[in-house]
Design an enzyme around this catalytic site. Structure first.
Site, short mmCIF file in Angstrom:
data_model
loop_
_atom_site.label_atom_id
_atom_site.label_comp_id
_atom_site.label_asym_id
_atom_site.label_seq_id
_atom_site.Cartn_x
_atom_site.Cartn_y
_atom_site.Cartn_z
N GLU A 235 1.66 -1.28 2.81
CA GLU A 235 2.08 -0.78 1.50
C GLU A 235 1.25 0.46 1.24
O GLU A 235 0.03 0.38 1.12
CB GLU A 235 1.82 -1.86 0.43
CG GLU A 235 2.50 -1.56 -0.88
CD GLU A 235 1.57 -1.81 -2.02
OE1 GLU A 235 1.03 -2.91 -2.15
OE2 GLU A 235 1.36 -0.86 -2.80
N CYS A 272 -0.89 1.38 -7.56
CA CYS A 272 0.14 1.93 -6.68
C CYS A 272 1.46 2.10 -7.43
O CYS A 272 2.33 2.84 -6.99
CB CYS A 272 0.31 1.07 -5.45
SG CYS A 272 0.45 -0.67 -5.82
P1 NAP Z 1 -7.62 3.64 2.77
O1 NAP Z 1 -8.55 4.76 2.97
O2 NAP Z 1 -6.28 3.78 3.37
O3 NAP Z 1 -8.33 2.31 3.34
C1 NAP Z 1 -7.70 1.05 3.30
C2 NAP Z 1 -8.24 0.18 4.43
O4 NAP Z 1 -7.80 0.68 5.69
C3 NAP Z 1 -9.76 0.17 4.52
O5 NAP Z 1 -10.14 -1.10 4.98
C4 NAP Z 1 -10.06 1.21 5.56
O6 NAP Z 1 -11.25 0.94 6.24
C5 NAP Z 1 -8.89 1.05 6.51
N1 NAP Z 1 -8.52 2.30 7.17
C6 NAP Z 1 -8.06 3.41 6.55
N2 NAP Z 1 -7.78 4.35 7.48
C7 NAP Z 1 -8.05 3.82 8.67
C8 NAP Z 1 -7.96 4.30 10.01
N3 NAP Z 1 -7.50 5.53 10.29
N4 NAP Z 1 -8.35 3.50 11.00
C9 NAP Z 1 -8.81 2.26 10.73
N5 NAP Z 1 -8.92 1.75 9.51
C10 NAP Z 1 -8.53 2.51 8.47
O7 NAP Z 1 -7.39 3.33 1.24
P2 NAP Z 1 -8.42 3.24 0.02
O8 NAP Z 1 -9.83 3.49 0.46
O9 NAP Z 1 -8.19 1.99 -0.66
O10 NAP Z 1 -7.96 4.38 -0.94
C11 NAP Z 1 -7.76 5.68 -0.51
C12 NAP Z 1 -6.44 6.18 -1.03
O11 NAP Z 1 -5.40 5.22 -0.74
C13 NAP Z 1 -6.37 6.32 -2.51
O12 NAP Z 1 -6.94 7.51 -2.95
C14 NAP Z 1 -4.89 6.20 -2.76
O13 NAP Z 1 -4.26 7.43 -2.53
C15 NAP Z 1 -4.40 5.22 -1.74
N6 NAP Z 1 -4.26 3.83 -2.24
C16 NAP Z 1 -3.04 3.29 -2.34
C17 NAP Z 1 -2.89 1.98 -2.76
C18 NAP Z 1 -1.56 1.33 -2.84
O14 NAP Z 1 -1.45 0.30 -3.48
N7 NAP Z 1 -0.53 1.83 -2.19
C19 NAP Z 1 -3.98 1.21 -3.08
C20 NAP Z 1 -5.24 1.77 -2.95
C21 NAP Z 1 -5.35 3.07 -2.51
P3 NAP Z 1 -12.69 1.38 5.62
O15 NAP Z 1 -12.78 0.77 4.26
O16 NAP Z 1 -13.65 0.78 6.59
O17 NAP Z 1 -12.68 2.87 5.62
#
Ligand code: NAP
Length: 490
Positions: A235, A272
């Site tokens: 998601e 989201c």
């Molecule tokens: P994220 O950076 O995508 O991280 C989510 C999870 O995935 C974390 O456990 C992260 O690990 C892991 N991850 C991310 N990229 C990865 C990769 N290339 N390889 C391996 N593991 C990876 O999301 P976030 O930190 O929650 O938030 C960042 C952005 O995501 C927000 O600014 C927003 O734009 C979006 N977001 C969307 C939703 C939604 O409901 N759709 C919810 C929250 C956030 P680590 O924690 O170890 O880095």
């Protein structure tokens, strides 16, 4: 160290141990009756409720979310666990189908005895979200769905709340032990690389994710690039457009502005389903209302990465030549930030949809003005996949109903949930809920991440042909000892 994949990723011993422990637990759990699984899941939910004070205190420190929000979120989380357990026990989700033999089957050849149902898919890896430290984290919706479907769970903890993840897992482990469930029914691992290594591990049979588009896409590609590809339920991102029709805009400007601002700023815009883009008629009194209504003051974002991501995304949008500021303050780009409203026109959006219709995760929204409601279907067609799309209109006004009639078929193609005169934040956990949508809202448009239908992400169908009754699973037996719904002969 053990090399476990075709891509020769080296798995840390601790991750390897956790994956194998969860895999062993998953086998035992899948053999357990649905009633027994429901009993254990209820014990888990009770334990989390009993530990609420301790868990919420850690969540407050790590996520910077306020206590009332976290209290409500934990309540939703334990409700969700119990609901999913009960739904799984009732058994309709198994989709049990029994076709008895038919010599005169019109296909042209006799029909054999065929019986089909859904079985647990196997160990599930859950990448938990930053913005819901309970409801989309260790004990959240993905975990509830996977456990209810009969699978053990390995959670890759979000780096934003590591202590809460461990504390939640410890409560679950103690509850499972007390209830006599399999040890290692749920385990937690930490670290970005360990998450990737676990995703590549052959023992993992499905994965789910809530987070960013780049992160989710990278993990989706890994899941699909494995020697044995597995389902990956990501998601990702959504701007959740809201369309205000002309008559509603004239008659209910203050109410619409108030509702929009409340939905936009809830949880500091870190949802989201935040309605990030609002379409209103040019010159609408809504614009003045949006500029003048009181809004919450600055409040901290979930973590530094999200704060930095918010500022970068907002600055990029502000810098676009066709974008003006409708409302901001000296704290708009500060840490913590206050709400910003930008505005542009529908022509600018149609000229650069990808640059302007983009998720800004935090307290910011883009208001798009239109001169002719006939242009709304065109802009709706230019949208990417969305979790939600909202229509604000007066059902008594013929021009509004006409706008809606033209928008609904297009928005049905674009979004997983359509709303009429309500705002998209506050996603209820129910039987009919749909939280998903075409990419990039999700990587799996045929599924939902919220609601009891999410259980069927973590199963796969098996058909038994010509089997003796004694060897069939209970849900497919003629006597139907569990009393599950069966579809017999169609
Ligand atoms: P994220 O950076 O995508 O991280 C989510 C999870 O995935 C974390 O456990 C992260 O690990 C892991 N991850 C991310 N990229 C990865 C990769 N290339 N390889 C391996 N593991 C990876 O999301 P976030 O930190 O929650 O938030 C960042 C952005 O995501 C927000 O600014 C927003 O734009 C979006 N977001 C969307 C939703 C939604 O409901 N759709 C919810 C929250 C956030 P680590 O924690 O170890 O880095």
């Amino acid at each position: 160290m053990t090399d476990t994949t075709s891509a020769a990723i080296v798995v840390e011993d601790a991750t390897e141990e956790a994956v194998l422990a969860v895999a062993a637990a998953s086998e035992a759990w899948a053999r357990t009756s649905a009633a027994e699984r429901a009993r254990v899941i209820h014990v888990i939910a009770d334990a989390l409720d009993a530990a609420a004070d301790d868990l919420i205190a850690i969540a407050e420190e790590e996520s910077r979310l306020p206590q009332p929000r976290l209290t409500g979120e934990l309540k939703r989380t334990t409700f969700q666990l119990r609901l999913f357990a009960d739904v799984a026990q009732e058994g309709a989700y198994l989709d049990a189908r029994i076709d008895r033999p038919a010599a005169d089957w019109p296909m042209g050849a006799p029909r054999p005895d065929l019986r089909r149902m859904l079985v647990p898919i196997g160990p599930v890896l859950v990448f938990s979200a930053s913005n819901f430290p309970f409801a989309f984290s260790v004990a959240g919706g993905d975990t509830a769905a996977a456990l209810a479907a009969g699978n053990a769970v390995l959670v890759k903890a979000h780096s934003g709340h590591p202590r809460l993840s461990d504390a939640t897992a410890a409560e679950i482990a103690a509850a499972v032990r007390a209830a006599g469930g399999p040890a290692d029914l749920l385990r937690v691992i930490h670290g970005t690389d360990n998450g990737v290594a676990a995703l590549r591990h052959p023992a993992i049979k499905a994965a789910s994710f809530t987070g960013s588009i780049p992160g989710g896409r990278a993990l989706f590609d890994i899941a699909n690039g494995r020697t044995e590809p597995i389902p990956f339920y990501g998601e990702l991102g959504s701007v959740n457009p809201a369309f205000v029709a002309p008559s509603a805009s004239r008659r209910r400007a203050a109410e619409i502005a108030e509702g929009y601002l409340a939905s936009l700023t809830g949880s500091q815009g870190q949802l989201c389903t935040k309605p990030g883009v609002l379409f209103v008629p040019e010159g609408s009194p809504i614009l003045d209302e949006l500029s003048a209504k009181p809004v919450p003051g600055p409040a901290p974002m979930l973590n530094e990465r999200i704060q930095a991501g918010f500022v970068d995304a907002l600055q990029a949008l502000r810098a676009h030549k066709g974008v003006d500021v409708l409302r901001d303050s000296e704290w708009s780009l500060a840490d913590p930030p206050e709400i910003t409203l930008l505005c542009t026109t529908i022509d600018e959006v149609l000229a650069a949809p990808d640059a302007l219709i983009t998720e800004v995760f935090g307290p910011a929204g883009l208001v798009v003005t239109y001169t002719d409601a006939a242009s709304l279907p065109g802009v709706a067609r230019a949208l990417n996949g969305q979790l939600t799309a909202t229509i604000v209109a007066d059902d008594g006004a013929e021009d509004d109903v006409d706008v809606a009639r033209r928008l609904v078929p297009i928005l049905t193609e674009k979004a997983g949930r359509l709303l009429w005169n309500q705002w998209p934040t506050g996603v209820s956990v129910t039987y009919a809920q749909q939280h998903g949508g075409p990419y990039p809202a999700t990587t799996s448009p045929g599924t939902t991440a919220v609601g009891t239908a999410s259980i069927t992400r973590f199963v796969r169908p098996v058909a038994y042909q010509n089997f003796p009754d004694a060897l069939l699973p209970d849900p497919l037996r003629d006597a139907n000892p569990l009393g599950v719904p069966q579809r017999i002969d169609g």
